[in-house]
Design a protein around this motif. Structure first.
Motif, PDB file in Angstrom:
ATOM      1  N   MET A 148       0.868  -1.256  -0.030  1.00  0.00           N
ATOM      2  CA  MET A 148       0.002  -0.081  -0.092  1.00  0.00           C
ATOM      3  C   MET A 148       0.726   1.298   0.004  1.00  0.00           C
ATOM      4  N   ASP A 149       1.918   1.218   0.704  1.00  0.00           N
ATOM      5  CA  ASP A 149       2.759   2.318   0.801  1.00  0.00           C
ATOM      6  C   ASP A 149       3.516   2.668  -0.604  1.00  0.00           C
ATOM      7  N   LEU A 150       3.967   1.524  -1.278  1.00  0.00           N
ATOM      8  CA  LEU A 150       4.458   1.775  -2.400  1.00  0.00           C
ATOM      9  C   LEU A 150       3.520   2.161  -3.582  1.00  0.00           C
ATOM     10  N   THR A 151       2.214   1.776  -3.657  1.00  0.00           N
ATOM     11  CA  THR A 151       1.346   2.147  -4.504  1.00  0.00           C
ATOM     12  C   THR A 151       0.765   3.721  -4.291  1.00  0.00           C
ATOM     13  N   LEU A 152       1.140   4.054  -2.851  1.00  0.00           N
ATOM     14  CA  LEU A 152       0.737   5.267  -2.557  1.00  0.00           C
ATOM     15  C   LEU A 152       1.832   6.332  -2.782  1.00  0.00           C
ATOM     16  N   GLY A 153       2.972   5.878  -3.261  1.00  0.00           N
ATOM     17  CA  GLY A 153       3.841   6.656  -3.654  1.00  0.00           C
ATOM     18  C   GLY A 153       4.987   7.258  -2.261  1.00  0.00           C
ATOM     19  N   LYS A 154       4.921   6.293  -1.388  1.00  0.00           N
ATOM     20  CA  LYS A 154       5.614   6.657  -0.191  1.00  0.00           C
ATOM     21  C   LYS A 154       7.025   5.989  -0.346  1.00  0.00           C
ATOM     22  N   VAL A 155       7.236   5.303  -1.327  1.00  0.00           N
ATOM     23  CA  VAL A 155       8.501   4.236  -1.402  1.00  0.00           C
ATOM     24  C   VAL A 155       9.225   4.342  -2.573  1.00  0.00           C
ATOM     25  N   PRO A 156      10.412   4.695  -2.661  1.00  0.00           N
ATOM     26  CA  PRO A 156      11.401   4.789  -3.858  1.00  0.00           C
ATOM     27  C   PRO A 156      11.135   3.705  -4.402  1.00  0.00           C
ATOM     28  N   TYR A 157      11.055   3.469  -5.943  1.00  0.00           N
ATOM     29  CA  TYR A 157      11.174   2.262  -6.557  1.00  0.00           C
ATOM     30  C   TYR A 157      12.789   1.632  -6.425  1.00  0.00           C
ATOM     31  N   THR A 158      13.671   2.320  -5.987  1.00  0.00           N
ATOM     32  CA  THR A 158      15.018   2.222  -5.910  1.00  0.00           C
ATOM     33  C   THR A 158      15.245   1.519  -4.341  1.00  0.00           C
ATOM     34  N   ASP A 159      14.342   1.434  -3.774  1.00  0.00           N
ATOM     35  CA  ASP A 159      14.286   1.073  -2.209  1.00  0.00           C
ATOM     36  C   ASP A 159      14.860  -0.300  -2.115  1.00  0.00           C
ATOM     37  N   ALA A 160      15.705  -0.486  -1.022  1.00  0.00           N
ATOM     38  CA  ALA A 160      16.127  -2.069  -0.912  1.00  0.00           C
ATOM     39  C   ALA A 160      15.293  -3.172  -0.952  1.00  0.00           C
ATOM     40  N   LYS A 161      13.887  -2.834  -0.294  1.00  0.00           N
ATOM     41  CA  LYS A 161      12.851  -3.972  -0.167  1.00  0.00           C
ATOM     42  C   LYS A 161      12.155  -3.998  -1.678  1.00  0.00           C
ATOM     43  N   VAL A 162      12.222  -3.152  -2.397  1.00  0.00           N
ATOM     44  CA  VAL A 162      11.780  -3.497  -3.906  1.00  0.00           C
ATOM     45  C   VAL A 162      12.800  -4.078  -4.514  1.00  0.00           C
ATOM     46  N   GLN A 163      14.106  -3.917  -4.429  1.00  0.00           N
ATOM     47  CA  GLN A 163      15.077  -4.603  -5.026  1.00  0.00           C
ATOM     48  C   GLN A 163      15.044  -6.267  -4.569  1.00  0.00           C
ATOM     49  N   ALA A 164      14.481  -6.251  -3.157  1.00  0.00           N
ATOM     50  CA  ALA A 164      14.533  -7.794  -2.863  1.00  0.00           C
ATOM     51  C   ALA A 164      13.319  -8.341  -3.498  1.00  0.00           C
ATOM     52  N   VAL A 165      12.083  -7.800  -3.880  1.00  0.00           N
ATOM     53  CA  VAL A 165      11.249  -8.264  -4.747  1.00  0.00           C
ATOM     54  C   VAL A 165      11.663  -8.753  -6.156  1.00  0.00           C
ATOM     55  N   PHE A 166      12.569  -8.051  -6.728  1.00  0.00           N
ATOM     56  CA  PHE A 166      13.172  -8.415  -7.859  1.00  0.00           C
ATOM     57  C   PHE A 166      14.293  -9.549  -7.800  1.00  0.00           C
ATOM     58  N   ASP A 167      14.730  -9.698  -6.506  1.00  0.00           N
ATOM     59  CA  ASP A 167      15.865 -10.639  -6.344  1.00  0.00           C
ATOM     60  C   ASP A 167      15.066 -12.046  -6.456  1.00  0.00           C
ATOM     61  N   LYS A 168      13.862 -12.120  -5.730  1.00  0.00           N
ATOM     62  CA  LYS A 168      13.086 -13.141  -6.024  1.00  0.00           C
ATOM     63  C   LYS A 168      12.547 -13.276  -7.266  1.00  0.00           C
ATOM     64  N   TRP A 169      12.136 -12.400  -7.966  1.00  0.00           N
ATOM     65  CA  TRP A 169      11.707 -12.515  -9.450  1.00  0.00           C
ATOM     66  C   TRP A 169      12.788 -13.107 -10.131  1.00  0.00           C
ATOM     67  N   ASP A 170      14.132 -12.611 -10.014  1.00  0.00           N
ATOM     68  CA  ASP A 170      15.107 -12.930 -10.683  1.00  0.00           C
ATOM     69  C   ASP A 170      15.299 -14.757 -10.806  1.00  0.00           C
ATOM     70  N   GLU A 171      14.916 -15.133  -9.398  1.00  0.00           N
ATOM     71  CA  GLU A 171      14.980 -16.709  -9.455  1.00  0.00           C
ATOM     72  C   GLU A 171      13.922 -17.439 -10.475  1.00  0.00           C
TER      73      GLU A 171
END
Length: 414
Positions: free
Chosen positions: A208-231
């Motif tokens: 919800m915070d991401l879609t509300l614009g409160k979190v940068p897309y370069t944030d470490a937690k977004v990177q963690a999502v893409f780490d899983k997607w990489d797999e």
């Protein structure tokens, strides 16, 4: 017998919603066959139970409704209007156009019991600023649809954890079958995968915070999502030519036994069965856990009804919302819709294992996300989904994509 007054509005125009004593004006975008039949049932039953009220029902097509809702909420508001949960209702709440109906949620005196208990799992998606702004009446599940026969032949059990899911993909690919089909020609399918990876890695509040614009897309937690997607992306577990296929076209490899899984909504079941699959060959399971301890929220796009803040007949409007919250009403209208009721005391159409599985999963969910392109503003959603598709085709461009999305976020939410 009193007749329902129906106006069918197929294009945007000026309408009159002027209310008078004993009249309840309802605006909806339910012009398609099943939603229209469901609302015909709802309104007739409501009038039968409330003979002092006559309903005037204005029916729009979807595009006409989207174009006109802000205008009629401001200038000629009905007493009830349908819309969607989560961040999709946020602009109307911020603009003061939807009525606070928290009292309906907190009052235990109505006939069907305490709403907060019967629909607690959907309360978060109806809450903004600690208050509730409407009533949910239907949704459908997302999750993983899979070929039971392929799993059985390969000795794969339904995965409960991320490690089990990735191992299943490895086994399936080694057998010569594509683990996951997807068609990303129309970009929203990629958002379903992203949302589940995000919900399971970081949780509902972060989504919800991401879609509300409160979190940068370069944030470490977004990177963690893409780490899983990489797999999943880098070993080639998705269908290779997905960018050229619609979601319907991507069903064919699964029907033909060339792919084993699809992260999709329950609307995929009908065409999969029309293609020849049945309850013996087609199954469903909940998207598996990634971060232990993260509460299991689900993708469940939710349709809702609201009272405009400038409504003239709020007393009967509140009666209507309470009526639509009832278990018996939600059970019947969702049989017509072929979807799921929100009220936990409602049942589903007998003999449909997918609806039964979805009902059980959503009734026990921590919260319901509304899908990336509903929870994020249109411009952010569009650019985000373009980025997701590009990443799935070119995972090495991940950092550049996230940096581009961050620039979009700063522009959209400023």
């Amino acid at each position: 017998m009193k007749k329902i007054i129906i106006s069918l509005i197929m294009t945007f125009g000026i309408i009159s919603s002027t209310s008078f004593a004993g009249t309840l004006v309802i605006n909806t975008d339910t012009s398609d066959a099943a939603p229209k039949a469901a609302f015909e049932y709802i309104i007739k039953k409501f009038e039968d139970e409330n003979p002092d009220v006559t309903v005037k029902w204005n029916v729009f097509d979807h595009e006409g409704y989207k174009q006109s809702i802000r205008n009629f909420l401001n200038t000629d508001p009905p007493d009830v209007a349908n819309w969607y949960a989560g961040n999709r209702m946020l602009p109307f709440v911020r603009a003061g156009l939807f009525e606070d109906v928290s009292d309906i949620w907190s009052d235990s005196g109505w006939v069907d019991g305490n709403l907060s208990e019967n629909m607690e799992h959907a309360k978060k998606s109806m809450t903004i600023g600690g208050k509730q702004w409407g009533i949910p009446y239907t949704y459908y599940q997302w999750g993983v649809y899979y070929r039971k026969d392929i799993f059985n032949n390969l000795g794969i059990s339904v995965p409960k954890t991320w490690e089990e899911f990735v191992k299943a993909c490895e086994t399936i690919k080694a057998s010569g079958v594509t683990p996951i089909t997807i068609g990303s020609k129309y970009l929203w399918t990629t958002a379903g995968v992203f949302d589940y990876l995000n919900l399971r890695t970081n949780g509902y509040e972060f989504h919800m915070d991401l879609t509300l614009g409160k979190v940068p897309y370069t944030d470490a937690k977004v990177q963690a999502v893409f780490d899983k997607w990489d797999e999943l992306v880098k070993p080639g577990y998705f269908l290779e030519n997905h960018a050229a296929l619609s979601w319907q076209e991507a069903l064919t490899p699964m029907i033909n036994g060339e792919a084993a899984m699809y992260v999709m909504g329950n609307f995929a079941v009908a065409p999969l069965k029309e293609g020849g699959l049945n309850d013996d060959t087609l199954g469903f399971f909940q998207f598996p856990e990634i971060t232990p301890g993260i509460p299991m929220a689900e993708e469940a796009p939710t349709d809702t009804v609201h009272i405009p803040s400038k409504a003239k007949n709020k007393t009967d409007a509140k009666r209507f919302l309470i009526f639509m919250s009832r278990a018996d009403v939600q059970e019947e209208i969702n049989k017509i819709l072929g979807q799921l009721p929100i009220n936990k005391n409602s049942g589903v159409k007998e003999g449909d294992p997918f609806l039964s599985a979805g009902l059980n999963m959503l009734n026990n969910a921590y919260a319901m996300a509304q899908f990336y392109d509903r929870d994020a503003p249109a411009q952010m959603a569009s650019e985000g989904m373009k980025g997701f598709q590009e990443y799935m085709s070119n995972p090495d461009r991940r950092q550049k994509i996230l940096e581009r999305l961050e620039k979009v976020r700063q522009r959209v939410y400023k």
